[in-house]
Motif scaffolding. Structure first.
Motif, PDB file in Angstrom:
ATOM      1  N   ILE A 330       0.831  -1.193   0.000  1.00 28.28           N
ATOM      2  CA  ILE A 330       0.000   0.000   0.000  1.00 28.28           C
ATOM      3  C   ILE A 330       0.875   1.257   0.000  1.00 28.28           C
ATOM      4  CG2 ILE A 330      -2.002  -1.092   1.066  1.00 28.28           C
ATOM      5  CD1 ILE A 330      -1.103   0.106   3.740  1.00 28.28           C
ATOM      6  N   VAL A 331       0.308   2.340  -0.521  1.00 30.80           N
ATOM      7  CA  VAL A 331       1.025   3.609  -0.664  1.00 30.80           C
ATOM      8  C   VAL A 331       0.512   4.581   0.393  1.00 30.80           C
ATOM      9  CG1 VAL A 331       1.603   5.500  -2.211  1.00 30.80           C
ATOM     10  CG2 VAL A 331       1.199   3.201  -3.146  1.00 30.80           C
ATOM     11  N   PRO A 332       1.285   4.886   1.420  1.00 28.38           N
ATOM     12  CA  PRO A 332       0.816   5.806   2.456  1.00 28.38           C
ATOM     13  C   PRO A 332       0.587   7.204   1.892  1.00 28.38           C
ATOM     14  CG  PRO A 332       2.798   4.634   3.156  1.00 28.38           C
ATOM     15  CD  PRO A 332       2.645   4.387   1.693  1.00 28.38           C
ATOM     16  N   ASP A 333      -0.471   7.831   2.286  1.00 29.59           N
ATOM     17  CA  ASP A 333      -0.736   9.215   1.895  1.00 29.59           C
ATOM     18  C   ASP A 333      -0.008  10.115   2.891  1.00 29.59           C
ATOM     19  OD1 ASP A 333      -1.654  11.721   1.246  1.00 29.59           O
ATOM     20  OD2 ASP A 333      -3.722  11.082   0.938  1.00 29.59           O
ATOM     21  N   ILE A 334       1.274  10.342   2.628  1.00 27.46           N
ATOM     22  CA  ILE A 334       2.104  11.072   3.598  1.00 27.46           C
ATOM     23  C   ILE A 334       1.838  12.571   3.602  1.00 27.46           C
ATOM     24  CG2 ILE A 334       3.920   9.331   3.690  1.00 27.46           C
ATOM     25  CD1 ILE A 334       5.535  11.044   1.729  1.00 27.46           C
ATOM     26  N   SER A 335       0.856  13.009   2.807  1.00 31.33           N
ATOM     27  CA  SER A 335       0.420  14.403   2.941  1.00 31.33           C
ATOM     28  C   SER A 335      -0.511  14.561   4.145  1.00 31.33           C
ATOM     29  CB  SER A 335      -0.284  14.887   1.672  1.00 31.33           C
ATOM     30  OG  SER A 335      -1.525  14.224   1.494  1.00 31.33           O
ATOM     31  N   MET A 336      -0.903  13.442   4.754  1.00 31.80           N
ATOM     32  CA  MET A 336      -1.803  13.453   5.902  1.00 31.80           C
ATOM     33  C   MET A 336      -1.015  13.287   7.205  1.00 31.80           C
ATOM     34  SD  MET A 336      -4.858  10.998   4.447  1.00 31.80           S
ATOM     35  CE  MET A 336      -6.009  11.460   5.744  1.00 31.80           C
ATOM     36  N   PRO A 337      -1.244  14.136   8.207  1.00 30.17           N
ATOM     37  CA  PRO A 337      -0.508  14.023   9.479  1.00 30.17           C
ATOM     38  C   PRO A 337      -0.624  12.645  10.131  1.00 30.17           C
ATOM     39  CG  PRO A 337      -1.659  16.120   9.364  1.00 30.17           C
ATOM     40  CD  PRO A 337      -2.113  15.318   8.180  1.00 30.17           C
ATOM     41  N   ALA A 338      -1.812  12.042  10.072  1.00 29.77           N
ATOM     42  CA  ALA A 338      -1.989  10.731  10.714  1.00 29.77           C
ATOM     43  C   ALA A 338      -1.115   9.677  10.051  1.00 29.77           C
ATOM     44  CB  ALA A 338      -3.461  10.321  10.656  1.00 29.77           C
ATOM     45  N   ALA A 339      -1.032   9.703   8.717  1.00 32.07           N
ATOM     46  CA  ALA A 339      -0.191   8.748   8.000  1.00 32.07           C
ATOM     47  C   ALA A 339       1.275   8.988   8.307  1.00 32.07           C
ATOM     48  CB  ALA A 339      -0.439   8.847   6.499  1.00 32.07           C
ATOM     49  N   ARG A 340       1.663  10.260   8.369  1.00 35.64           N
ATOM     50  CA  ARG A 340       3.062  10.580   8.650  1.00 35.64           C
ATOM     51  C   ARG A 340       3.481  10.099  10.029  1.00 35.64           C
ATOM     52  NH1 ARG A 340       1.698  15.604   6.230  1.00 35.64           N
ATOM     53  NH2 ARG A 340       1.748  16.729   8.217  1.00 35.64           N
ATOM     54  N   LYS A 341       2.604  10.262  10.988  1.00 41.07           N
ATOM     55  CA  LYS A 341       2.936   9.854  12.354  1.00 41.07           C
ATOM     56  C   LYS A 341       3.260   8.365  12.404  1.00 41.07           C
ATOM     57  CE  LYS A 341       1.216   9.972  17.106  1.00 41.07           C
ATOM     58  NZ  LYS A 341       0.091  10.365  17.997  1.00 41.07           N
ATOM     59  N   ILE A 342       2.499   7.568  11.679  1.00 45.96           N
ATOM     60  CA  ILE A 342       2.726   6.123  11.674  1.00 45.96           C
ATOM     61  C   ILE A 342       3.963   5.780  10.852  1.00 45.96           C
ATOM     62  CG2 ILE A 342       1.764   3.885  10.993  1.00 45.96           C
ATOM     63  CD1 ILE A 342      -1.043   5.218  11.320  1.00 45.96           C
ATOM     64  N   PHE A 343       4.006   6.310   9.622  1.00 44.90           N
ATOM     65  CA  PHE A 343       5.064   5.904   8.693  1.00 44.90           C
ATOM     66  C   PHE A 343       6.438   6.386   9.147  1.00 44.90           C
ATOM     67  CE2 PHE A 343       7.725   6.442   4.936  1.00 44.90           C
ATOM     68  CZ  PHE A 343       7.659   5.173   4.381  1.00 44.90           C
ATOM     69  N   PHE A 344       6.581   7.676   9.381  1.00 43.15           N
ATOM     70  CA  PHE A 344       7.899   8.207   9.747  1.00 43.15           C
ATOM     71  C   PHE A 344       8.260   7.855  11.188  1.00 43.15           C
ATOM     72  CE2 PHE A 344       6.639  10.726   6.071  1.00 43.15           C
ATOM     73  CZ  PHE A 344       7.767  10.574   5.274  1.00 43.15           C
ATOM     74  N   GLY A 345       7.247   7.652  12.002  1.00 46.39           N
ATOM     75  CA  GLY A 345       7.520   7.144  13.346  1.00 46.39           C
ATOM     76  C   GLY A 345       8.172   5.774  13.286  1.00 46.39           C
ATOM     77  N   ASN A 346       7.741   4.965  12.312  1.00 43.20           N
ATOM     78  CA  ASN A 346       8.332   3.638  12.138  1.00 43.20           C
ATOM     79  C   ASN A 346       9.762   3.729  11.623  1.00 43.20           C
ATOM     80  OD1 ASN A 346       8.154   0.758  12.180  1.00 43.20           O
ATOM     81  ND2 ASN A 346       7.898   0.781   9.968  1.00 43.20           N
ATOM     82  N   LEU A 347      10.062   4.740  10.784  1.00 42.52           N
ATOM     83  CA  LEU A 347      11.433   4.913  10.314  1.00 42.52           C
ATOM     84  C   LEU A 347      12.356   5.388  11.431  1.00 42.52           C
ATOM     85  CD1 LEU A 347      11.087   6.514   6.756  1.00 42.52           C
ATOM     86  CD2 LEU A 347      11.170   4.105   7.402  1.00 42.52           C
ATOM     87  N   GLU A 348      11.765   6.003  12.437  1.00 43.74           N
ATOM     88  CA  GLU A 348      12.571   6.461  13.577  1.00 43.74           C
ATOM     89  C   GLU A 348      12.764   5.346  14.594  1.00 43.74           C
ATOM     90  OE1 GLU A 348      12.790  10.293  16.596  1.00 43.74           O
ATOM     91  OE2 GLU A 348      10.892   9.814  15.626  1.00 43.74           O
ATOM     92  N   LYS A 349      11.708   4.637  14.924  1.00 48.14           N
ATOM     93  CA  LYS A 349      11.771   3.614  15.963  1.00 48.14           C
ATOM     94  C   LYS A 349      12.620   2.423  15.509  1.00 48.14           C
ATOM     95  CE  LYS A 349       8.813   0.629  18.800  1.00 48.14           C
ATOM     96  NZ  LYS A 349       7.419   0.177  19.039  1.00 48.14           N
ATOM     97  N   GLY A 350      13.631   2.111  16.298  1.00 50.96           N
ATOM     98  CA  GLY A 350      14.487   0.974  15.993  1.00 50.96           C
ATOM     99  C   GLY A 350      15.443   1.210  14.848  1.00 50.96           C
ATOM    100  N   LYS A 351      15.463   2.442  14.321  1.00 45.01           N
ATOM    101  CA  LYS A 351      16.405   2.782  13.241  1.00 45.01           C
ATOM    102  C   LYS A 351      17.153   4.058  13.602  1.00 45.01           C
ATOM    103  CE  LYS A 351      12.967   0.294  11.204  1.00 45.01           C
ATOM    104  NZ  LYS A 351      11.606   0.148  11.755  1.00 45.01           N
ATOM    105  N   ILE A 352      16.480   5.208  13.426  1.00 45.80           N
ATOM    106  CA  ILE A 352      17.154   6.468  13.752  1.00 45.80           C
ATOM    107  C   ILE A 352      17.496   6.522  15.236  1.00 45.80           C
ATOM    108  CG2 ILE A 352      16.876   8.988  13.831  1.00 45.80           C
ATOM    109  CD1 ILE A 352      15.129   8.763  11.326  1.00 45.80           C
TER     110      ILE A 352
END
Length: 716
Positions: A330-352
């Protein structure tokens, strides 16, 4: 007589309709030398909003005071049937540059383009990784259209009936100067929206217009020092042991290394992605990352944004995804704050948050046969076209914000960008692999507000390997991408020592590269740019390439205007002229003024075309008269914050020279709070004797410079 009367009335009616459709543009000077005009009702979602950057006011305030660079009444626009029609005046001898990251052409006058984010497919038609709707003129101004749409461009190709300076009518039968592409006095654009924002940038020079554009977008990016070192991207299925072995091999063999890139195999599954570590290859990611950091080697992670049904975040982000999938993800709609919180939060957790230094954002550009189609629907209400034009921008923006909030600089890779992306710490790359076209892209990157790396992946011979590596060293990111081939800098033993010499040179030049990127940020000057932006460079615009025309196959074929696209400026003082496999000599066009060989200091020429035979070991590089190149000792890793480094200042020629040497901690964003310094270096030579100096560090400012020595490169 009656026919003539009706024809006259018809012409008057058409003129009336044209004037009725045309809408006035109210111009407002929003920053020094930058005017904004609005036509119709621009869409709420545009490039600058997607990028979310703010102008760098301090830099813009230092620019020259200038007036509006065009005749305002000659810029026309109207909205009809939900589309915006734009027209900008064009003089007969103007040349145009820009319209995005082009790979084969520098001159854009006479082009028909559709500016469309896509992977580059071998033709400059507007479909490219960064189709920035920004162009500049040789007359010293720039134009930017702030629209997240596929924009059709007619760059001096179509002749209007009401042209103020129409082309001469010629008879093809008898006039040998007849052209299938008659002169046009307009740049016209079609924006498929009921309005648009237009920005006009004054000069007075073409470079000044580009500077204003970059500064409007926040100033160019300032990478961490380690980002300007050397990076090795690993074979896709490497594991933690492979990472350790790679770093160890670089150290033992004496090759510099600042960060390692992990390709898709770091994830448990990819295409689509789980964004989770593969525990069989990386059982303890944090220990691996921290272990590498102790060795001064950082880790960068590959990903694309397409979420696997097996990803832990799949169910949470599913309501915020598009109607279509990519590789069944699926393609996250990263123009939406709710999608960003999940998606980029996942890139931070356990990585950044365990020390990952940055990301490589793949496949956010295109490929119509696999990316979401234009009929896709996104829950934000932004349509598929707008998302295609801005997805790469938003991926850069929201990952950068994570690092910014941590006061930690990053430097990564991305496959797509657009207008507004100048300040993002990302370098564009692609799957295309033509060395000559890679250099043309590097030339054009300065017109598009992006950075580009002519990465090295593989080669058929040691000669090609070394030639590619040489030009890669003189680019924004020195990198081998071994994701498929597993190549190393020493993969071709016959040139391994020459490759090491070039890698070491990259490290020695770090004070110069870092200072030039600082000027990109604070002054908007692209660190790598076309020769046409250099004072005294005439080029060969009036000549045409020798080409045998076959009018039977193409009755409208014409000779191609000669461009200079295989040499470029690197920073304030350096002219780089890459060599390509099979070449033993090449011609270099030197701008007016005295130029000197970078390696020896020997005089090379003045405003002339020279032929050079550098041998296999060297890439031709020249320094302008009075040039100052700060160098540091060879190091295997970039200096750490607070680490003092000795500087050797190399001086070329006889003309008195000055240089601004930049310094900060090299890792944080504290420079935004004023915690940086530019130290002025001055050098002159009288009767062979050197007079030199460097301004002292102001109290409380960064001081990472150790002993300073000066070296005369010319006339010893």
């Amino acid at each position: 007589m009656r026919v003539s009367k009706y024809f006259l009335l018809f012409c008057l009616f058409l003129s009336f309709v044209t004037k009725l459709n045309a809408q006035s543009i109210n111009w407002t000077e929003i920053e020094p030398g930058i005017w904004k005009g609005v036509i119709g009702k621009p869409e709420e979602f545009d490039l600058l909003k997607a990028a979310g950057v703010q102008p760098y006011h301090a830099g813009l305030q230092q620019m020259p005071k200038v007036g509006f660079p065009l005749v305002q009444e000659e810029i026309t626009a109207h909205v009809q049937d939900g589309k915006t029609y734009l027209s900008f005046p064009l003089q007969k001898k103007e040349q145009l540059f820009g319209f995005g990251l082009n790979f084969q052409t520098v001159f854009q006058r006479g082009k028909v383009l559709t500016l469309h984010v896509d992977n580059y497919a071998g033709k400059d038609n507007g479909r490219t990784h960064a189709p920035t709707p920004f162009y500049v003129s040789s007359n010293g101004y720039g134009v930017f259209i702030n629209s997240a749409r596929y924009i059709n461009v007619y760059a001096g190709t179509a002749v209007r009936r009401d042209s103020k300076v129409p082309p001469e009518v010629k008879d093809r039968n008898l006039d040998k100067t007849w052209s299938s592409h008659p002169y046009s006095d307009a740049v016209e654009m079609l924006v498929p929206a009921a309005g648009a924002e237009i920005y006009i940038f004054a000069g007075p020079t073409t470079l000044d217009a580009i500077r204003r554009y970059n500064l409007l977008n926040g100033g160019g990016c300032l990478p961490p020092r380690w980002g300007l070192g050397f990076t090795q991207r690993m074979q896709r299925l490497t594991d933690a042991q492979g990472v350790a072995a790679e770093a160890q091999a670089f150290e033992e063999k004496g090759y510099p290394l600042d960060f390692i890139g992990l390709e898709p195999g770091w994830q448990s599954k990819s295409y689509p992605c789980t964004f989770e570590w593969d525990k069989s290859r990386f059982p303890d990611p944090e220990a691996m990352v921290q272990g590498m950091l102790k060795k001064n080697v950082r880790i960068n992670l590959w990903t694309n944004p397409y979420v696997s049904p097996e990803a832990p975040v799949y169910k949470d982000i599913l309501p915020y995804s598009a109607s279509h999938t990519v590789w069944n993800g699926i393609v996250p709609d990263i123009s939406m704050p709710a999608a960003r919180k999940i998606f980029f939060g996942n890139l931070e957790k356990g990585k950044i948050d365990i020390g990952i230094s940055g990301y490589k954002m793949d496949e956010v550009d295109g490929g119509d046969n696999y990316l979401w189609p234009d009929v896709a629907v996104f829950p934000s209400g932004h349509d598929a076209e707008q998302m295609r034009q801005t997805y790469g921008l938003m991926m850069q923006r929201y990952t950068s914000e994570i690092y910014h909030q941590r006061n930690q600089r990053t430097f990564g890779l991305v496959r797509a960008s657009n207008g507004g992306g100048s300040s993002f710490p990302y370098v564009i790359y692609n799957d295309y692999y033509d060395h000559r076209d890679f250099i043309t892209a590097l030339v054009n990157s300065g017109f598009a507000g992006v950075l580009w790396t002519p990465e090295v992946r593989s080669s058929k011979t040691g000669e090609e390997w070394l030639r590619r590596f040489q030009s890669n060293v003189f680019s924004p990111m020195a990198m081998i991408n071994a994701w498929a081939s597993g190549t190393k800098p020493w993969s071709f033993p016959e040139v391994a020592e020459q490759v090491k010499t070039m890698a070491n040179l990259r490290m020695q030049m770090m004070p110069y590269w870092y200072s030039e990127f600082a000027k990109y940020h604070f002054e908007g000057i692209p660190p790598f740019r076309a020769m046409y932006l250099e004072d005294g460079f005439a080029g060969s615009e009036t000549k045409t390439e020798n080409k045998k025309l076959n009018l039977e196959e193409n009755p409208y074929e014409e000779a191609i205007t000669k461009e200079v696209k295989d040499q470029y400026m690197a920073g304030e003082f350096l002219l780089v002229a890459p060599m390509f496999a099979g070449q033993t000599s090449r011609k270099v066009i030197l701008p007016k003024g005295r130029w000197f060989d970078f390696y020896t200091g020997k005089y090379a020429g003045n405003g002339e075309v020279i032929s050079v035979e550098p041998g296999l070991d060297k890439i031709p590089v020249y320094v302008k008269d009075g040039g100052i190149i700060p160098m540091m000792p060879i190091m295997l890793h970039a200096p750490k914050a607070g680490q003092k480094v000795n500087i050797e200042i190399r001086y070329y020629g006889d003309k008195p020279g000055t240089y601004s040497l930049y310094d900060d901690d090299g890792e944080t964003y504290d420079y935004e709070k004023g915690n940086y310094t530019f130290r002025k270096i001055s050098v002159s030579k009288t009767n062979g004797k050197l007079k030199s100096g460097i301004t002292p560090v102001l109290k409380g400012k960064p001081d990472n410079i150790g002993k300073v020595t000066f070296r005369i490169m010319t006339g010893q």
